[in-house]
Design a protein around this motif. Structure first.
Motif, PDB file in Angstrom:
ATOM      1  N   LYS A 139       0.798  -1.129   0.077  1.00 35.16           N
ATOM      2  CA  LYS A 139       0.114  -0.123   0.071  1.00 35.16           C
ATOM      3  C   LYS A 139       0.965   1.192  -0.143  1.00 35.16           C
ATOM      4  O   LYS A 139       1.840   1.286   0.611  1.00 35.16           O
ATOM      5  CB  LYS A 139      -1.088  -0.191   1.187  1.00 35.16           C
ATOM      6  CG  LYS A 139      -1.910  -1.036   1.319  1.00 35.16           C
ATOM      7  CD  LYS A 139      -2.669  -1.269   0.075  1.00 35.16           C
ATOM      8  CE  LYS A 139      -3.441  -2.850  -0.199  1.00 35.16           C
ATOM      9  NZ  LYS A 139      -3.828  -2.897  -1.528  1.00 35.16           N
ATOM     10  N   PRO A 140       0.510   2.143  -0.736  1.00 35.99           N
ATOM     11  CA  PRO A 140      -0.856   2.584  -1.159  1.00 35.99           C
ATOM     12  C   PRO A 140      -1.262   2.179  -2.773  1.00 35.99           C
ATOM     13  O   PRO A 140      -1.968   2.641  -3.173  1.00 35.99           O
ATOM     14  CB  PRO A 140      -1.136   4.107  -1.218  1.00 35.99           C
ATOM     15  CG  PRO A 140       0.448   4.596  -1.440  1.00 35.99           C
ATOM     16  CD  PRO A 140       1.423   3.544  -0.650  1.00 35.99           C
ATOM     17  N   SER A 141      -0.490   1.069  -3.042  1.00 30.06           N
ATOM     18  CA  SER A 141      -0.774   0.471  -4.204  1.00 30.06           C
ATOM     19  C   SER A 141      -2.286  -0.006  -4.320  1.00 30.06           C
ATOM     20  O   SER A 141      -2.716  -0.673  -3.298  1.00 30.06           O
ATOM     21  CB  SER A 141       0.074  -0.765  -4.545  1.00 30.06           C
ATOM     22  OG  SER A 141      -0.526  -1.402  -5.827  1.00 30.06           O
TER      23      SER A 141
ATOM     24  N   ASP B  35      -7.844  -1.845   0.436  1.00 30.08           N
ATOM     25  CA  ASP B  35      -7.070  -0.750   1.112  1.00 30.08           C
ATOM     26  C   ASP B  35      -6.367  -1.191   2.011  1.00 30.08           C
ATOM     27  O   ASP B  35      -5.390  -0.627   2.499  1.00 30.08           O
ATOM     28  CB  ASP B  35      -8.012   0.340   1.493  1.00 30.08           C
ATOM     29  CG  ASP B  35      -8.831   1.091   0.212  1.00 30.08           C
ATOM     30  OD1 ASP B  35      -8.379   0.876  -0.913  1.00 30.08           O
ATOM     31  OD2 ASP B  35      -9.835   1.827   0.415  1.00 30.08           O
ATOM     32  N   GLN B  36      -6.900  -2.268   3.200  1.00 32.27           N
ATOM     33  CA  GLN B  36      -6.351  -2.803   4.141  1.00 32.27           C
ATOM     34  C   GLN B  36      -5.094  -3.882   3.869  1.00 32.27           C
ATOM     35  O   GLN B  36      -4.113  -3.885   4.582  1.00 32.27           O
ATOM     36  CB  GLN B  36      -7.400  -3.062   5.227  1.00 32.27           C
ATOM     37  CG  GLN B  36      -8.154  -1.837   5.728  1.00 32.27           C
ATOM     38  CD  GLN B  36      -7.268  -0.890   6.526  1.00 32.27           C
ATOM     39  OE1 GLN B  36      -6.461  -0.979   7.200  1.00 32.27           O
ATOM     40  NE2 GLN B  36      -7.766   0.447   5.978  1.00 32.27           N
TER      41      GLN B  36
ATOM     42  N   GLU C  48      -2.945  -6.641   1.323  1.00 31.36           N
ATOM     43  CA  GLU C  48      -2.250  -6.906   0.096  1.00 31.36           C
ATOM     44  C   GLU C  48      -2.272  -8.181  -0.408  1.00 31.36           C
ATOM     45  O   GLU C  48      -2.207  -8.513  -1.599  1.00 31.36           O
ATOM     46  CB  GLU C  48      -0.689  -6.674   0.390  1.00 31.36           C
ATOM     47  CG  GLU C  48      -0.439  -5.176   0.712  1.00 31.36           C
ATOM     48  CD  GLU C  48       0.521  -4.892   1.610  1.00 31.36           C
ATOM     49  OE1 GLU C  48       1.131  -3.668   1.725  1.00 31.36           O
ATOM     50  OE2 GLU C  48       1.046  -5.991   2.394  1.00 31.36           O
TER      51      GLU C  48
END
Length: 1353
Positions: A59-61, A112-113, A115
């Motif tokens: 993140k923030p990917s 968002d939280q 991967e």
């Protein structure tokens, strides 16, 4: 693109083996399926691949990796493995977590939280179909056990419905595919290499991946031990004649059970039972046991293990089981046996586990367990139980596990050294996977084969050779590219939502439609489901949907083979077009419920408390300041030897006119106190006088509150050092009435200056009038008597403070008095004995004094008079022991000022209520008159322990909010079912929503949620730095901001409802609606025409005349009567609906009408009683009783046998009870909810037909509900009454225990009444009624016990 355009660098782990590294390189180059046997570390290759892609996932990917596993058990196992070997954030997903009901927002939150998302494939497939996730978001897509990708398996659907469609597009954005399998073929073995390659190539084409494996098994064998395969033959023995007879009888019983279930009639052996699957099976099992008992040996001393050979001959044991025992006993010398026995059926695993546990512990000390999937109801195991068994197996506490295919795939059980195939492998993949379970060095893989079964032996041989053939074919064809699949979706039609790209296919349409129907409103008497009618001649199918669905029928023509999915696909299209399926193709109710759950998230319970701007100011040095004066006239209705005096409230800002002329009532120790507020003008005060007034009130209040001069001294130091910080800038001063005018009593105010305020020339008259007695000795000096007669003194010997009221003529130190024990002695002698003080001036007259008064909370609703302040509470003091603190100041001043903290707390609260009211009225511009006192009632919670609190207004506001929200939803969403309307209403009126609205409007700072504490009261003029921490401007008004306090969300919601009730009760519905709009609740259903598509001939279905006579109402549209009486089970084409929507509307209308009626009919109800009256009147039980009394049950249209039986039972119970009233909780039986629903739906029908006229509804429905409850007839619900009794008497109420037996709820309630146990158990059809009856019985027992105790006393 497939993966990434540039070459990724490998990121292996240090302990990776050579073949794993080679496989990783292949996976980085192209889509790859790794074909290695079980236990070779395929998962580690997947993890290294994730490590190589990690920089694209962190993140923030916006991208993620998805790890798919075929079973729920593997979600945790593989997720933990990824977490251990990477720093990526891993999320776990499976059905039990409720992910099936997630929406796009929740999936976005997960993306968002996290991967790496580890999940079962159906979850990803659903998310892709609903477009909650997209392939373009996924960088790596891992398929564990990818040999399952065939047919309609979710693995295959993911690839066909999404991957290959994207692959065929002009600009594909595709993830890297990585598959893992121990066998690329999941089918029967073959001797043909071409057949093997055909199946492998099909997998490669579907997965768009090449299968990679080692050219030789030798490389892997260096690292992973192979088990030795052994064949064990057994001689098959036919079952005995006795067993044949038993099975014949069993077949007859099973046929009878099937017939009973299919006919749904109670005419057979089990006629007393409620016919259902569980009941039929229970009866069948009981008879089956009896049949078996006649055929087999039994008894407490008989065991199948006593003589194995004899029992096998008798047919109790099969030769196959004997063979298994022989195999196991060959390993009896093994020091640490870990054996897995694979079987096909769950029942086999259970039976073998029981048998082996009876046999083996006595021979070898081995323990046996079984594992099986949790989809079967036959001793279903939870995942927790399965994991516990596997852990015991790893630790050696369990030696043998009898398992179905559950342990074949993926589960890591490395400690196994023996695998036995009790039942043959279903296919080559099963064979390879079960063989791979034997992971220990020198482990064995034993296959049991029936003697003489040539095909079985041939299959085993082909399985053994199949691995080499598959490996060879994969290696030889590795460079052959994958071929395109051909037609998208395998030629299946599908429907795609243009806005979201969500799809439903021919294959998924059936399950989606059934899922939609399952989310329609239902009850215990019917479950909504689709019905299909086929016409073979026309090759057509007509779909009949439940009558609470916006679409009733859908018809299609086509191939007979696909008619059902075709008509379901068409229905899904139509349901989406009318909004019943959202743009994500999920039922509207699912989206609504999920949004409602989101409302409750992110509430912070810490809020500041506000202070009214009218009383706030700051320390300044203006030469003169204008102050407004209010006379506080204090009147009491009690006899006391100290009089009250009037007080001047002096403020810089003029108070609202709402407070002028207001009377405040307080309960005091000797009666009641009334304070009348009156504006009398303004005055200019210099800064010197203001400071003196502040010093005066500070002194008075600190003495009253603390009774301690040291604390007063500390406060005076702070007072002299004030630095311009915020203070309560108002003055409370004694008033002096002279010649019809009211002035400040400066003489009393100047008492704080003593002795500087004393001048000798003012005492010249004392010499002539008092003679030689005008001087007395005090502790500090010789003073005039008049200084003492109205003074505050301190006696240093005991550090007490007294108000002196005069001199006791004729009583001095030599005067005798009587002590409490009857002893008589002089005052001089008393002080010598008690205090060791020798009076020097015993001839001086004593002073008459009263101890300083205590400040109490006079707002408390349950005040108990104090004994300390009786009218005789006076003392005689020798002047020489007294130090004068203030003079002249009367005892009346101190007495009056002791009430002022409570008075000012009420005034401060009223000012806050006024400001809150102004915040609403200013922007809305409406001429609404709402008394400030009503707003104060609405913001005062029960915890304040005052006479007024919000409960009654909250009840009224709650019913009105529910009513207006219901009316709007009913009119706006005219084509939606009751379930969706209820969910939408819940979002509007739920505590979470109301709390948020209250917080947004800053209502939290106005809430009063704690009892008044005089000790914490802020003295005006004192430094408020510890209390007022800042300022906040709200609606152009500057409020003081206090310290943080915690408020539960429900409290804020209750206040919001109570404020609605306050506006409603005084300003009417328009005022309440105006306030709701200001809050942010947009309610506006005016002008929305209501159209109904209910074409029916009402006279055919209902007795219209009967109902119009019963209700004294003539229907303009009698079809509303049909709708109001039609239950959901009555699925006839000519009646296109049921009563659920009208019930939804009528429920709210009746609730509001009855609540409003009770509120206005009994205006002087104590807070809380209205809630009790409403609860006793507005409930399904009351309505059901009313329906029975009116005979409405005869007219309900339904087709449920269960409902019919329950109605008959309820009517009989009602007639037997002879109940006259239809309110309260007297009934001791469970009533079908349908009966209460009909009352509500009739109210809804009248409301719609009358043009939404509430008064007409009440006039028509009230006769059915009479007699209505009253304060005299109301009874508490037994559950609540028992709780209150236990709280009052300090009894211990145990948590009720509810259990079920034969479908009946048994509730046990127990109370420990000071060591005496009162315990009752009651049973009923539902647990609510059972619990009510048990509480009622315990209450009766308690009351009898308490009455007996009182009689004895």
């Amino acid at each position: 693109m497939n993966g990434d355009s540039h070459k990724l660098a490998a990121n292996p782990v240090s302990f990776a083996r050579s073949y794993q590294l080679e496989a990783l390189e292949k996976a980085l180059e192209q889509n790859t399926v790794v074909f290695f046997e079980t236990g070779t570390g395929k998962t580690l290759i997947a993890i290294m691949l994730l490590r190589s892609y990690a920089h694209l996932l962190r993140k923030p990917s916006p991208h993620i990796a998805v790890f798919l596993v075929p079973t729920v058990v593997l979600v945790t196992q593989q997720g933990e493995a990824v977490s251990v070997h990477t720093d990526l954030r891993v999320g776990h997903y499976y059905g039990e977590l409720g992910v099936d009901f997630w929406n796009a927002a929740m999936w976005k939150h997960e993306v968002d939280q996290h991967e790496v998302l580890v999940m079962t494939p159906q979850i990803l497939l659903n998310a892709l179909r609903h477009k909650f996730l997209g392939l373009e978001q996924i960088k790596v897509l891992i398929f564990d056990e990818c040999h399952n990708a065939r047919g309609k398996h979710p693995y295959a659907c993911i690839m066909t419905e999404f991957y290959h469609r994207e692959l065929a597009s002009s600009t594909p954005q595709l993830p890297r595919i990585f598959g893992m399998t121990a066998s690329p073929i999941k089918a029967k073995a073959s001797n043909s290499s071409a057949a093997y390659w055909k199946q492998i190539s099909e997998l490669e084409n579907l997965m768009n991946s090449k299968v990679y494996t080692c050219e030789s098994n030798e490389v892997i064998a260096q690292h992973v031990p192979n088990s030795t395969a052994k064949l064990k033959e057994y001689n098959h023995v036919d079952i005995s004649q006795m067993t044949h007879a038993c099975l014949y009888e069993l077949n007859n019983l099973l046929s009878k059970a099937a017939e009973v279930y299919s006919r749904q009639e109670d005419v057979f052996l089990w006629d007393k039972m409620d016919i259902s699957v569980e009941r039929v099976l229970r009866a069948f099992s009981s008879d089956a046991v009896k049949a078996f008992s006649q055929c087999i040996a039994s008894g407490s001393h008989w065991s199948s293990c006593q003589d194995l050979m004899h029992n096998m001959s008798a047919g109790y044991l099969t030769s196959k089981v004997m063979c298994l025992i022989e195999i196991l006993l060959e390993y009896r010398e093994a020091s640490d046996l870990r054996c897995i026995i694979f079987v096909q059926r769950i029942v086999t695993s259970i039976v073998l586990k029981c048998f082996l546990n009876e046999l083996l512990p006595n021979i070898c000390g081995w323990t046996t367990e079984y594992t099986a999937g949790n989809t079967s109801k036959l001793r279903s195991q939870s995942r927790k139980e399965q994991n516990a068994i596997i852990d015991k197996f790893r630790n050696g506490k369990v030696n043998i596990i009898v398992s179905t295919s559950l342990l074949e795939e993926g589960l890591d059980v490395q400690s196994c050294n023996l695998v036995i195939r009790f039942d043959a492998s279903a296919n080559l993949c099963s064979f390879i996977q079960s063989r791979g379970r034997a992971r220990m060095q020198n482990s064995d893989f034993v296959l049991m084969v029936k003697s003489g079964d040539g095909p079985a032996r041939a299959r085993v041989e082909s399985y053994l050779s199949g691995v080499d053939i598959m490996r060879r074919e994969c290696v030889e064809h590795y460079d052959v590219p994958c071929e395109p699949l051909g037609d998208e979706m395998h030629g299946e039609p599908w429907y795609e939502v243009e806005s979201t790209k969500a799809i439903v296919t021919l294959s998924s349409s059936v399950s989606l439609l059934y899922y939609y129907c399952s989310r329609l409103p239902s009850d215990g008497y019917f479950k909504p489901h689709p019905r299909f009618s086929y016409n073979k001649e026309l090759e057509s199918c007509t779909l009949h949907l439940p009558n609470n669905c916006p679409i009733q029928t859908v018809a299609v023509q086509g191939s007979t083979k696909f008619l059902k999915p075709l008509v379901c696909l068409e229905a899904c299209k139509e349901l989406h077009k009318v909004g019943a399926l959202t743009d994500y193709l999920v039922p509207d109710i699912v989206e609504e419920e999920r949004d409602a759950q989101y409302c409750a998230i992110d509430y912070h319970d810490e809020h500041s408390k506000y202070f009214p701007p009218e009383l706030l100011g700051s320390c300044d040095n203006k030469s003169e300041t204008l102050y407004h004066c209010y006379l506080l006239e204090l009147k009491s209705n009690c006899q006391y030897d100290v009089n009250l005096q009037d007080i001047l409230l002096v403020v810089r800002t003029k108070l609202p006119t709402d407070l002028e002329g207001l009377s405040l009532d307080f309960d005091i120790d000797r009666g009641s106190l009334t304070v009348h507020i009156k504006y009398i003008g303004y005055v200019m005060l210099s800064s010197v006088l203001v400071s003196r007034c502040q010093r005066f009130q500070l002194t008075i209040f600190k003495i009253l509150l603390d009774h301690n001069l040291n604390k007063l001294s500390e406060e005076m130091d702070k007072f002299s050092k004030r630095d311009g910080s915020a203070i309560f800038d108002y003055l409370l001063l004694p008033a002096l009435h002279l010649n019809g005018t009211v002035n400040m009593d400066w003489k009393s105010i100047n008492a704080v200056l003593y002795p500087e305020n004393t001048f000798w020339d003012e005492h010249t008259h004392c010499f002539s009038t008092r003679g030689h007695g005008h001087y007395v000795h005090t502790k500090d000096s010789l003073v005039c008597c008049c200084h003492l007669e109205k003074s505050l003194v301190r006696t240093p010997h005991n550090d007490y403070l007294y108000c002196v009221t005069g001199t006791l003529d004729g009583i001095d130190g030599n005067t005798n008095f009587t002590l409490e024990d009857g002893t008589r002695l002089t005052y001089k002698r008393y002080y010598e004995q008690r205090h060791g003080i020798s009076l020097q001036f015993e001839g001086e007259f004593l002073l008459h004094a009263k101890r300083i008064f205590n400040v109490q909370n006079y707002l408390h609703r349950c005040r108990t008079p104090t004994k300390k302040e009786s009218s005789t509470n006076s003392y005689e003091l020798p002047p020489e022991l007294c130090s004068i603190i203030m003079a002249p100041v009367s005892v009346s001043t101190f007495y009056t000022f002791s009430f002022l903290p409570s008075v000012m707390h009420r005034i401060q609260s009223l000012l806050m209520a006024y400001n809150l009211k102004t915040m609403h009225l200013d922007p809305c511009g409406q001429n609404v008159v709402v008394p400030t006192v009503k707003v104060l009632e609405a913001i005062t919670t029960k915890k304040c322990q005052e006479k007024i609190h919000l409960e009654s207004l909250e009840t009224l506001g709650d019913s009105f909010l529910k009513y207006v929200a219901t009316k709007q939803l009913f009119q706006v969403f005219q084509n939606r079912h009751e379930g969706l309307l209820s969910a939408k209403r819940e979002r509007i009126i739920c505590n979470a929503t109301l709390c948020k609205l209250g917080c947004d409007r800053k209502i939290t700072g106005f809430v009063r949620n704690e009892p008044f504490d005089p000790k914490a009261w802020i003295i005006p003029g004192s430094n408020c730095a510890d209390h007022i921490l800042g300022e906040e401007v709200i609606s152009s008004t500057r409020f003081g901001v206090g310290r943080i306090r915690k408020l539960k969300s429900k409290i804020i919601a209750d206040v919001v409802e109570a404020l609605i009730g306050a506006y409603l009760s005084t300003g009417g519905e328009a005022a309440a609606l105006s306030f709701m709009v200001w809050l942010g609740i947009e309610i506006d259903s005016v002008g929305i025409p209501y159209t109904r598509n209910f074409a029916v001939k009402p006279e055919v279905h209902v007795n219209i005349g009967y109902f119009q006579s019963l209700l004294n109402y003539t229907f303009r549209d009698a079809s509303l009567l049909v709708e109001a009486l039609t239950h959901g089970s009555y699925m006839l084409p000519e009646i296109p609906g049921c009563y659920q929507r009208l019930e939804f509307l009528g429920d709210a209308v009746l609730d509001y009408l009855i609540t409003k009626h009770l509120y206005y009919k009994y205006p002087n109800l104590s807070p809380g009683l209205l809630t009790d009256l409403r609860s006793a009147s507005v409930n399904n039980e009351c309505y059901a009783l009313s329906a029975i009394k009116a005979g409405l049950y005869k007219h309900v249209l339904h087709t449920s046998q269960v409902l019919h039986k329950q109605i008959v039972h309820s009517v009989r119970k009602f007639k037997e009870s002879g109940m006259a009233s239809t309110f309260g909780w007297e009934s001791e039986t469970t009533f079908p909810k349908v009966l209460g629903d009909v009352i509500e739906s009739l109210a809804g029908a009248i409301y719609v037909d009358s043009g939404y006229n509430k008064e007409v509804v009440f006039e028509c429905m009230r006769p059915l509900l009479e007699p209505l409850v009253s304060p005299e007839t109301v009874k508490l619900h037994p559950v609540r009454e028992l709780s209150e009794v236990c709280q009052r008497e300090h009894y211990v109420l145990m948590k009720p225990v509810v259990s079920y037996k034969n479908g009946v709820a048994h509730a046990t309630v127990e109370v420990d009444a000071n060591g005496v146990l009162h315990r009752e158990t009651c049973c009923e059809a539902d647990k609510k009624t059972a619990k009510k009856l048990a509480c009622k019985a315990v209450l009766k027992s308690l009351k009898e016990s308490m009455l007996s105790t009182m009689s004895c006393g």
